[in-house]
Scaffold this motif. Structure first.
Motif, PDB file in Angstrom:
ATOM      1  N   ILE A  63    -128.358 -24.336  10.711  1.00 48.25           N
ATOM      2  CA  ILE A  63    -128.507 -25.449  12.076  1.00 48.25           C
ATOM      3  C   ILE A  63    -127.322 -26.142  12.499  1.00 48.25           C
ATOM      4  O   ILE A  63    -126.354 -26.251  11.685  1.00 48.25           O
ATOM      5  N   CYS A  64    -126.913 -26.405  13.479  1.00 44.56           N
ATOM      6  CA  CYS A  64    -126.064 -27.561  14.099  1.00 44.56           C
ATOM      7  C   CYS A  64    -126.115 -28.856  13.432  1.00 44.56           C
ATOM      8  O   CYS A  64    -127.398 -28.896  13.385  1.00 44.56           O
ATOM      9  N   GLY A  65    -125.264 -29.287  12.862  1.00 41.92           N
ATOM     10  CA  GLY A  65    -125.427 -30.710  12.139  1.00 41.92           C
ATOM     11  C   GLY A  65    -126.032 -31.878  12.973  1.00 41.92           C
ATOM     12  O   GLY A  65    -126.580 -32.780  12.451  1.00 41.92           O
ATOM     13  N   TYR A  66    -125.402 -31.757  14.354  1.00 39.83           N
ATOM     14  CA  TYR A  66    -125.973 -32.822  15.139  1.00 39.83           C
ATOM     15  C   TYR A  66    -127.382 -33.124  15.464  1.00 39.83           C
ATOM     16  O   TYR A  66    -128.157 -33.950  15.189  1.00 39.83           O
ATOM     17  N   GLY A  91    -112.570 -26.610   3.756  1.00 36.48           N
ATOM     18  CA  GLY A  91    -113.291 -27.629   2.546  1.00 36.48           C
ATOM     19  C   GLY A  91    -114.538 -28.003   3.164  1.00 36.48           C
ATOM     20  O   GLY A  91    -115.062 -29.258   2.879  1.00 36.48           O
ATOM     21  N   GLY A  92    -115.404 -26.984   3.889  1.00 35.52           N
ATOM     22  CA  GLY A  92    -116.807 -27.468   4.318  1.00 35.52           C
ATOM     23  C   GLY A  92    -116.783 -28.339   5.861  1.00 35.52           C
ATOM     24  O   GLY A  92    -117.723 -28.725   6.055  1.00 35.52           O
ATOM     25  N   LEU A  93    -115.539 -28.241   6.247  1.00 34.95           N
ATOM     26  CA  LEU A  93    -115.110 -28.827   7.575  1.00 34.95           C
ATOM     27  C   LEU A  93    -114.929 -28.118   8.778  1.00 34.95           C
ATOM     28  O   LEU A  93    -114.294 -26.907   8.493  1.00 34.95           O
ATOM     29  N   HIS A  94    -115.312 -28.261   9.867  1.00 31.24           N
ATOM     30  CA  HIS A  94    -114.571 -27.636  11.186  1.00 31.24           C
ATOM     31  C   HIS A  94    -114.287 -28.701  12.034  1.00 31.24           C
ATOM     32  O   HIS A  94    -114.544 -29.516  12.220  1.00 31.24           O
ATOM     33  N   ARG A  95    -113.985 -28.208  13.250  1.00 29.25           N
ATOM     34  CA  ARG A  95    -113.655 -29.048  14.490  1.00 29.25           C
ATOM     35  C   ARG A  95    -113.774 -27.906  15.654  1.00 29.25           C
ATOM     36  O   ARG A  95    -114.145 -26.853  15.591  1.00 29.25           O
ATOM     37  N   SER A  96    -113.848 -28.618  16.774  1.00 25.26           N
ATOM     38  CA  SER A  96    -113.869 -27.817  18.162  1.00 25.26           C
ATOM     39  C   SER A  96    -112.241 -27.728  18.653  1.00 25.26           C
ATOM     40  O   SER A  96    -111.596 -29.028  18.571  1.00 25.26           O
ATOM     41  N   PHE A  97    -111.990 -26.521  19.402  1.00 26.10           N
ATOM     42  CA  PHE A  97    -110.839 -26.691  20.250  1.00 26.10           C
ATOM     43  C   PHE A  97    -110.976 -26.922  21.452  1.00 26.10           C
ATOM     44  O   PHE A  97    -112.134 -26.594  22.077  1.00 26.10           O
ATOM     45  N   ALA A 169    -115.186 -27.436  24.909  1.00 23.91           N
ATOM     46  CA  ALA A 169    -114.884 -27.672  23.455  1.00 23.91           C
ATOM     47  C   ALA A 169    -115.667 -26.632  22.674  1.00 23.91           C
ATOM     48  O   ALA A 169    -116.708 -26.531  22.963  1.00 23.91           O
ATOM     49  N   ILE A 170    -114.997 -25.865  22.210  1.00 24.78           N
ATOM     50  CA  ILE A 170    -115.489 -24.631  21.502  1.00 24.78           C
ATOM     51  C   ILE A 170    -115.375 -24.681  20.023  1.00 24.78           C
ATOM     52  O   ILE A 170    -114.173 -24.921  19.357  1.00 24.78           O
ATOM     53  N   ASP A 171    -116.457 -24.382  19.569  1.00 16.04           N
ATOM     54  CA  ASP A 171    -116.563 -24.486  17.932  1.00 16.04           C
ATOM     55  C   ASP A 171    -115.286 -23.407  17.303  1.00 16.04           C
ATOM     56  O   ASP A 171    -115.073 -22.364  17.807  1.00 16.04           O
ATOM     57  N   ALA A 172    -114.659 -24.035  16.268  1.00 14.10           N
ATOM     58  CA  ALA A 172    -113.553 -23.115  15.730  1.00 14.10           C
ATOM     59  C   ALA A 172    -114.015 -21.656  15.316  1.00 14.10           C
ATOM     60  O   ALA A 172    -113.071 -20.939  15.395  1.00 14.10           O
ATOM     61  N   VAL A 173    -115.246 -21.837  14.584  1.00 14.03           N
ATOM     62  CA  VAL A 173    -115.514 -20.381  14.177  1.00 14.03           C
ATOM     63  C   VAL A 173    -115.823 -19.481  15.095  1.00 14.03           C
ATOM     64  O   VAL A 173    -115.331 -18.383  14.973  1.00 14.03           O
ATOM     65  N   LEU A 192    -105.771 -26.864  24.180  1.00 14.88           N
ATOM     66  CA  LEU A 192    -105.156 -27.775  24.545  1.00 14.88           C
ATOM     67  C   LEU A 192    -105.023 -28.955  23.688  1.00 14.88           C
ATOM     68  O   LEU A 192    -104.106 -29.880  23.673  1.00 14.88           O
ATOM     69  N   GLY A 193    -106.076 -28.800  22.579  1.00 17.02           N
ATOM     70  CA  GLY A 193    -106.077 -29.776  21.605  1.00 17.02           C
ATOM     71  C   GLY A 193    -107.109 -29.753  20.818  1.00 17.02           C
ATOM     72  O   GLY A 193    -108.085 -28.658  20.831  1.00 17.02           O
ATOM     73  N   SER A 194    -107.748 -30.694  19.913  1.00 21.99           N
ATOM     74  CA  SER A 194    -108.752 -30.262  19.136  1.00 21.99           C
ATOM     75  C   SER A 194    -109.564 -31.821  18.838  1.00 21.99           C
ATOM     76  O   SER A 194    -108.782 -32.770  18.927  1.00 21.99           O
ATOM     77  N   THR A 195    -110.573 -31.525  18.419  1.00 26.75           N
ATOM     78  CA  THR A 195    -111.499 -32.827  18.195  1.00 26.75           C
ATOM     79  C   THR A 195    -111.278 -33.079  16.630  1.00 26.75           C
ATOM     80  O   THR A 195    -110.354 -32.628  16.023  1.00 26.75           O
ATOM     81  N   ALA A 196    -111.912 -34.277  16.419  1.00 26.18           N
ATOM     82  CA  ALA A 196    -112.129 -34.610  14.972  1.00 26.18           C
ATOM     83  C   ALA A 196    -112.754 -33.643  14.233  1.00 26.18           C
ATOM     84  O   ALA A 196    -113.593 -32.749  14.734  1.00 26.18           O
ATOM     85  N   GLU A 197    -112.806 -33.475  12.800  1.00 28.63           N
ATOM     86  CA  GLU A 197    -113.163 -32.727  11.816  1.00 28.63           C
ATOM     87  C   GLU A 197    -114.885 -33.301  11.688  1.00 28.63           C
ATOM     88  O   GLU A 197    -114.888 -34.468  11.781  1.00 28.63           O
ATOM     89  N   SER A 198    -115.710 -32.345  11.314  1.00 27.92           N
ATOM     90  CA  SER A 198    -117.094 -32.694  10.959  1.00 27.92           C
ATOM     91  C   SER A 198    -117.823 -31.473   9.893  1.00 27.92           C
ATOM     92  O   SER A 198    -116.958 -30.615   9.987  1.00 27.92           O
ATOM     93  N   ALA A 199    -118.577 -32.037   9.360  1.00 28.94           N
ATOM     94  CA  ALA A 199    -119.127 -30.759   8.242  1.00 28.94           C
ATOM     95  C   ALA A 199    -119.565 -29.611   9.158  1.00 28.94           C
ATOM     96  O   ALA A 199    -120.056 -29.766  10.094  1.00 28.94           O
ATOM     97  N   THR A 200    -119.338 -28.366   8.406  1.00 36.37           N
ATOM     98  CA  THR A 200    -119.970 -27.240   9.150  1.00 36.37           C
ATOM     99  C   THR A 200    -121.267 -27.119   9.279  1.00 36.37           C
ATOM    100  O   THR A 200    -122.028 -27.723   8.417  1.00 36.37           O
ATOM    101  N   PRO A 201    -121.959 -26.348  10.008  1.00 37.22           N
ATOM    102  CA  PRO A 201    -123.460 -26.184  10.261  1.00 37.22           C
ATOM    103  C   PRO A 201    -124.002 -25.799   8.918  1.00 37.22           C
ATOM    104  O   PRO A 201    -123.650 -24.552   8.300  1.00 37.22           O
ATOM    105  N   PRO A 202    -124.789 -26.227   8.252  1.00 39.92           N
ATOM    106  CA  PRO A 202    -125.375 -26.222   6.947  1.00 39.92           C
ATOM    107  C   PRO A 202    -126.351 -25.155   7.011  1.00 39.92           C
ATOM    108  O   PRO A 202    -127.043 -24.686   7.893  1.00 39.92           O
ATOM    109  N   PHE A 203    -126.805 -24.305   5.830  1.00 43.12           N
ATOM    110  CA  PHE A 203    -127.726 -23.491   5.604  1.00 43.12           C
ATOM    111  C   PHE A 203    -128.986 -24.235   5.246  1.00 43.12           C
ATOM    112  O   PHE A 203    -128.829 -25.268   4.479  1.00 43.12           O
ATOM    113  N   VAL A 204    -130.037 -24.133   5.684  1.00 45.18           N
ATOM    114  CA  VAL A 204    -131.204 -24.753   5.571  1.00 45.18           C
ATOM    115  C   VAL A 204    -132.486 -23.924   5.259  1.00 45.18           C
ATOM    116  O   VAL A 204    -132.405 -22.808   5.488  1.00 45.18           O
TER     117      VAL A 204
END
Length: 269
Positions: A63-66, A91-97, A169-173, A192-204
């Motif tokens: 699931i998406c973390g948001y 490290g369990g983090l990703h960002r958007s480009f 804003a496109i998910d890095a993965v 063009l740039g990137s967003t802040a990092e956040s935890a990757t979508p978890p397995f649930v």
């Protein structure tokens, strides 16, 4: 005995589908060997991922973390946090480009009054992280002339290529998977740039899943991260490891939302 549901629809682009099928086949084999009943034979692709998140018989999903921390109708338990080996991840983090066309402006500020594309208004990578970044520039005023909801990151990329939008804003993965499958896009698109990092979508799994089955799921995930026979599957999915995790890991995503609201920018606009 009710058969559960398994879904890996978050990252299921092109060649990833075959890899996800192989991954699930091995997970299902391990779960059955550990006595778990109701394990489905195949991944669910008929329902939307949103539908699977709400299904009471969800055995395994991602699931998406948001929405995980903002949708009170969801009843899910985090069983693992993937570590992705792709640019912008670790490290369990990703960002958007922030993706634009090669020939377009090279400054984010220059996109005021331009058209943005988002995959979904409830997406962390497509909207929440994007909004957090733009909130600092917007000054509580609308920043874009239009925000177009496309339904998928790949469709947002298509909107950029076709000239129907100017920035997304496109998910890095997802971006890594798209460029690997369609390398010619690298000559058309630019980061063009990137967003802040956040935890990757978890397995649930559903909160209805028994504690014994949750334990079996976590052990099965540990097994598939070290199985040499799945090395090519993990490479296709950019899956380097799976960490322990809980719902609390995703609380900062709600903070990003509240900070944008406090800045007078509650919606990406």
């Amino acid at each position: 005995m009710t058969t559960g549901i398994a879904s890996l629809g978050m990252y299921d682009h092109g060649p990833q589908q075959v890899a996800n099928d192989r991954l699930w086949n091995e997970l299902a084999r391990i779960l059955r060997a550990r006595g778990v009943a109701g394990v489905p034979d195949r991944l669910e692709r008929r329902r939307s991922v949103q539908d699977t998140w709400h299904h009471p018989d969800l055995l395994f999903g991602q699931i998406c973390g948001y929405p995980l921390v903002t949708d009170p109708s969801l009843a899910l338990r985090v069983i693992g946090v993937p570590v992705y080996d792709a640019p912008g991840c670790g490290g369990g983090l990703h960002r958007s480009f922030l993706i634009t066309r090669q020939e377009d402006a090279a400054s984010i500020a220059a996109y005021r009054g331009k058209r943005a594309a988002i995959n979904d208004r409830h997406s962390n990578t497509g909207t929440n992280l994007f909004r957090a970044l733009i909130a600092d520039l917007a000054g509580s005023e609308p920043f874009f002339s239009e925000v177009r909801e496309t339904g998928a990151h790949r469709q947002s990329i298509s909107a950029i290529v076709m000239g129907e939008a100017d920035i997304a804003a496109i998910d890095a993965v997802t971006y890594a998977a798209v460029l690997r499958a369609e390398p010619e896009l690298a000559t058309t698109l630019r980061i063009l740039g990137s967003t802040a990092e956040s935890a990757t979508p978890p397995f649930v799994t559903s909160r209805n899943t028994s504690i014994e089955t949750v334990a079996a799921l976590r052990m099965a995930l540990a097994d598939i991260t070290t199985d040499p026979g799945l090395a090519d599957v993990r490479a296709t999915l950019f899956l380097g490891d799976i960490l322990p995790g809980s719902l609390e890991r995703y609380a900062p995503l709600r903070t990003l939302e509240s900070d944008a609201v406090a800045a007078g920018y509650p919606d990406l606009r």
